[in-house]
Design an enzyme around this catalytic site. Structure first.
Site, PDB file in Angstrom:
ATOM      1  N   CYS A 128       1.069  -1.028   0.056  1.00 54.77           N
ATOM      2  CA  CYS A 128      -0.062  -0.103   0.175  1.00 54.77           C
ATOM      3  C   CYS A 128       1.013   0.958  -0.130  1.00 54.77           C
ATOM      4  O   CYS A 128       2.061   1.006   0.183  1.00 54.77           O
ATOM      5  CB  CYS A 128      -0.871  -0.090   1.442  1.00 54.77           C
ATOM      6  SG  CYS A 128      -2.261   0.930   1.101  1.00 54.77           S
ATOM      7  N   CYS A 138      -4.152   5.760  -0.206  1.00 56.78           N
ATOM      8  CA  CYS A 138      -3.641   4.604  -0.524  1.00 56.78           C
ATOM      9  C   CYS A 138      -3.162   4.610  -2.014  1.00 56.78           C
ATOM     10  O   CYS A 138      -2.826   3.777  -2.640  1.00 56.78           O
ATOM     11  CB  CYS A 138      -4.571   3.449  -0.506  1.00 56.78           C
ATOM     12  SG  CYS A 138      -5.197   3.442   1.461  1.00 56.78           S
ATOM     13  N   LYS A 205     -12.321  -5.477   1.502  1.00 54.61           N
ATOM     14  CA  LYS A 205     -11.836  -4.485   2.628  1.00 54.61           C
ATOM     15  C   LYS A 205     -12.900  -3.387   2.903  1.00 54.61           C
ATOM     16  O   LYS A 205     -13.010  -2.528   2.018  1.00 54.61           O
ATOM     17  CB  LYS A 205     -10.428  -3.922   2.547  1.00 54.61           C
ATOM     18  CG  LYS A 205      -9.971  -3.225   3.453  1.00 54.61           C
ATOM     19  CD  LYS A 205      -8.469  -2.690   3.165  1.00 54.61           C
ATOM     20  CE  LYS A 205      -8.020  -1.667   4.223  1.00 54.61           C
ATOM     21  NZ  LYS A 205      -6.332  -1.122   3.726  1.00 54.61           N
ATOM     22  N   ARG A 215      -3.958   2.380  12.745  1.00 58.06           N
ATOM     23  CA  ARG A 215      -3.451   3.566  12.133  1.00 58.06           C
ATOM     24  C   ARG A 215      -2.539   4.505  13.066  1.00 58.06           C
ATOM     25  O   ARG A 215      -1.679   5.131  12.641  1.00 58.06           O
ATOM     26  CB  ARG A 215      -4.814   4.822  11.780  1.00 58.06           C
ATOM     27  CG  ARG A 215      -5.319   4.099  10.453  1.00 58.06           C
ATOM     28  CD  ARG A 215      -6.598   4.828  10.011  1.00 58.06           C
ATOM     29  NE  ARG A 215      -7.367   4.100   8.793  1.00 58.06           N
ATOM     30  CZ  ARG A 215      -8.424   4.343   8.414  1.00 58.06           C
ATOM     31  NH1 ARG A 215      -9.248   5.403   8.934  1.00 58.06           N
ATOM     32  NH2 ARG A 215      -8.667   4.019   7.487  1.00 58.06           N
ATOM     33  N   ARG A 227     -11.359   7.219   3.416  1.00 53.61           N
ATOM     34  CA  ARG A 227     -11.030   6.191   2.353  1.00 53.61           C
ATOM     35  C   ARG A 227     -12.311   5.512   1.632  1.00 53.61           C
ATOM     36  O   ARG A 227     -12.172   4.579   1.502  1.00 53.61           O
ATOM     37  CB  ARG A 227     -10.029   5.300   2.776  1.00 53.61           C
ATOM     38  CG  ARG A 227      -8.797   5.809   2.981  1.00 53.61           C
ATOM     39  CD  ARG A 227      -7.722   4.913   3.905  1.00 53.61           C
ATOM     40  NE  ARG A 227      -6.465   5.725   3.969  1.00 53.61           N
ATOM     41  CZ  ARG A 227      -5.762   5.553   5.035  1.00 53.61           C
ATOM     42  NH1 ARG A 227      -5.929   4.685   6.081  1.00 53.61           N
ATOM     43  NH2 ARG A 227      -4.463   6.121   4.986  1.00 53.61           N
ATOM     44  N   LYS A 258     -11.534  -8.269   5.417  1.00 54.14           N
ATOM     45  CA  LYS A 258     -10.991  -7.469   6.289  1.00 54.14           C
ATOM     46  C   LYS A 258     -11.994  -6.375   6.519  1.00 54.14           C
ATOM     47  O   LYS A 258     -12.486  -5.707   5.525  1.00 54.14           O
ATOM     48  CB  LYS A 258      -9.506  -6.925   5.804  1.00 54.14           C
ATOM     49  CG  LYS A 258      -9.144  -6.036   7.042  1.00 54.14           C
ATOM     50  CD  LYS A 258      -7.788  -5.273   6.581  1.00 54.14           C
ATOM     51  CE  LYS A 258      -7.346  -4.213   7.485  1.00 54.14           C
ATOM     52  NZ  LYS A 258      -6.216  -3.644   7.006  1.00 54.14           N
TER      53      LYS A 258
END
Length: 335
Positions: A128, A138, A205, A215, A227, A258
């Site tokens: 990433c 990203c 995800k 994070r 995001r 995820k």
């Protein structure tokens, strides 16, 4: 007059099949094993670092010179695989994520060191750009701050190939850019690495509230916006199914979901959609922290809940679990 037990239908009696601890263990289609667990490790650019991450109980940021003393005892206990996340603190970040595949950066240095120290250890690398871009997103951006998809996937493919060249057994794109699995697979093939490096895709995800401790650990929060335009909406079951099917076609060797616990239905869907692929799930930082917080508050026993949560993932269909509980399970599970 017959008793109620005597009139109970034969098909009603189930408890005889799980009245013993051993027979209870036979009721699961799969059992947790040490080799199912992949340990996420944060590697920073201070080679001597051993820095506690307050929001992730028991976890640290590590420097490459600390890896032998940290990983060695875990390998002796049966650790089979790790996934590396770079945490650059001193490099100069830019809009292209240039430090991501710097040969002197933490990830490539860690790959090379681990390959020498522990030849049997399987090394995956998260792919990433968020930890390495000046804006914390990203991918690469247009002038208006939206994702610029084509150069993003090209850059991600470059990074993946360089990790593979350094010795990574597996590259795992977590960025959620459209088309990045196909681009990475083609780049690996063109570099004569297509048969030497596994591609594990974070296929489904979700834009989850459970990433906060990660994070903190990785320093990867975006400097503006969020995001949600590339990670999946939490309600988007159909979109997750489409993303899984897309990544299968584009060449993913392993499919991942995820987070894990709130998305057991998606894990089950992935097992249905990709029955011939290994299926990974990531018990993310917030899940791990919640289990610890509940245990600390006396709500339940830590070990019992760690087993209950991970066994639910296996029941849903997972064959590989990325978890910060990995060192604990090396102790808890029999060889």
């Amino acid at each position: 007059m017959p008793s109620s037990v005597e009139t109970m239908d034969i098909s009603s009696i189930l408890q005889g099949g799980y009245q013993h601890p051993l027979s209870r263990s036979w009721q699961g289609r799969r059992q947790l094993t040490r080799s199912m667990f992949m340990y996420p490790i944060f590697i920073t650019d201070d080679p001597e670092a051993s820095v506690v991450i307050p929001s992730l109980p028991g976890q640290r940021r590590w420097g490459v010179n600390k890896l032998e003393s940290f990983i060695g005892p875990l390998v002796e206990k049966g650790l089979k695989s790790v996934i590396l996340f770079g945490v650059p603190l001193t490099c100069e970040k830019d809009g292209c994520g240039t430090p991501a595949d710097d040969p002197s950066g933490p990830v490539i240095q860690a790959i090379e060191k681990l390959r020498v120290l522990f030849p049997s250890l399987y090394i995956a690398c998260d792919v990433c750009l968020c930890e390495y871009t000046s804006h914390g997103h990203c991918g690469l951006l247009h002038d208006d701050g939206t994702i610029n998809t084509l150069p993003s996937v090209q850059r991600l493919a470059e990074v993946a190939v360089n990790y593979a060249k350094a010795g990574a057994h597996c590259v795992a794109p977590s960025d959620m850019m459209d088309g990045r699995v196909k681009a990475i697979k083609r780049a690996l093939i063109d570099a004569n690495l297509g048969s030497k490096c596994t591609l594990m895709s974070y296929s489904a995800k979700f834009a989850s509230a459970l990433y906060g401790p990660f994070r903190d650990a990785a320093g990867s929060a975006p400097s503006f916006g969020d995001r949600k335009c590339y990670q999946l909406p939490p309600t988007a079951k159909g979109l997750a199914r489409r993303a899984i099917k897309r990544d299968i076609v584009e060449g993913a060797d392993i499919i991942m979901v995820k987070p894990a616990l709130p998305y057991l239905d998606i894990i089950s869907d992935a097992a249905e959609l990709a029955p011939d692929h290994p299926l990974a799930c990531y018990q993310v930082s917030g899940e791990f922290a919640m289990v610890h917080a509940g245990a600390a508050a006396g709500v339940y026993d830590l070990k019992t809940m760690a087993f209950e949560t991970t066994e639910s993932m296996v029941r849903a269909g997972a064959t590989l679990i990325l978890s910060y509980f990995t060192p604990d399970f090396l102790d808890w599970l029999e060889a």
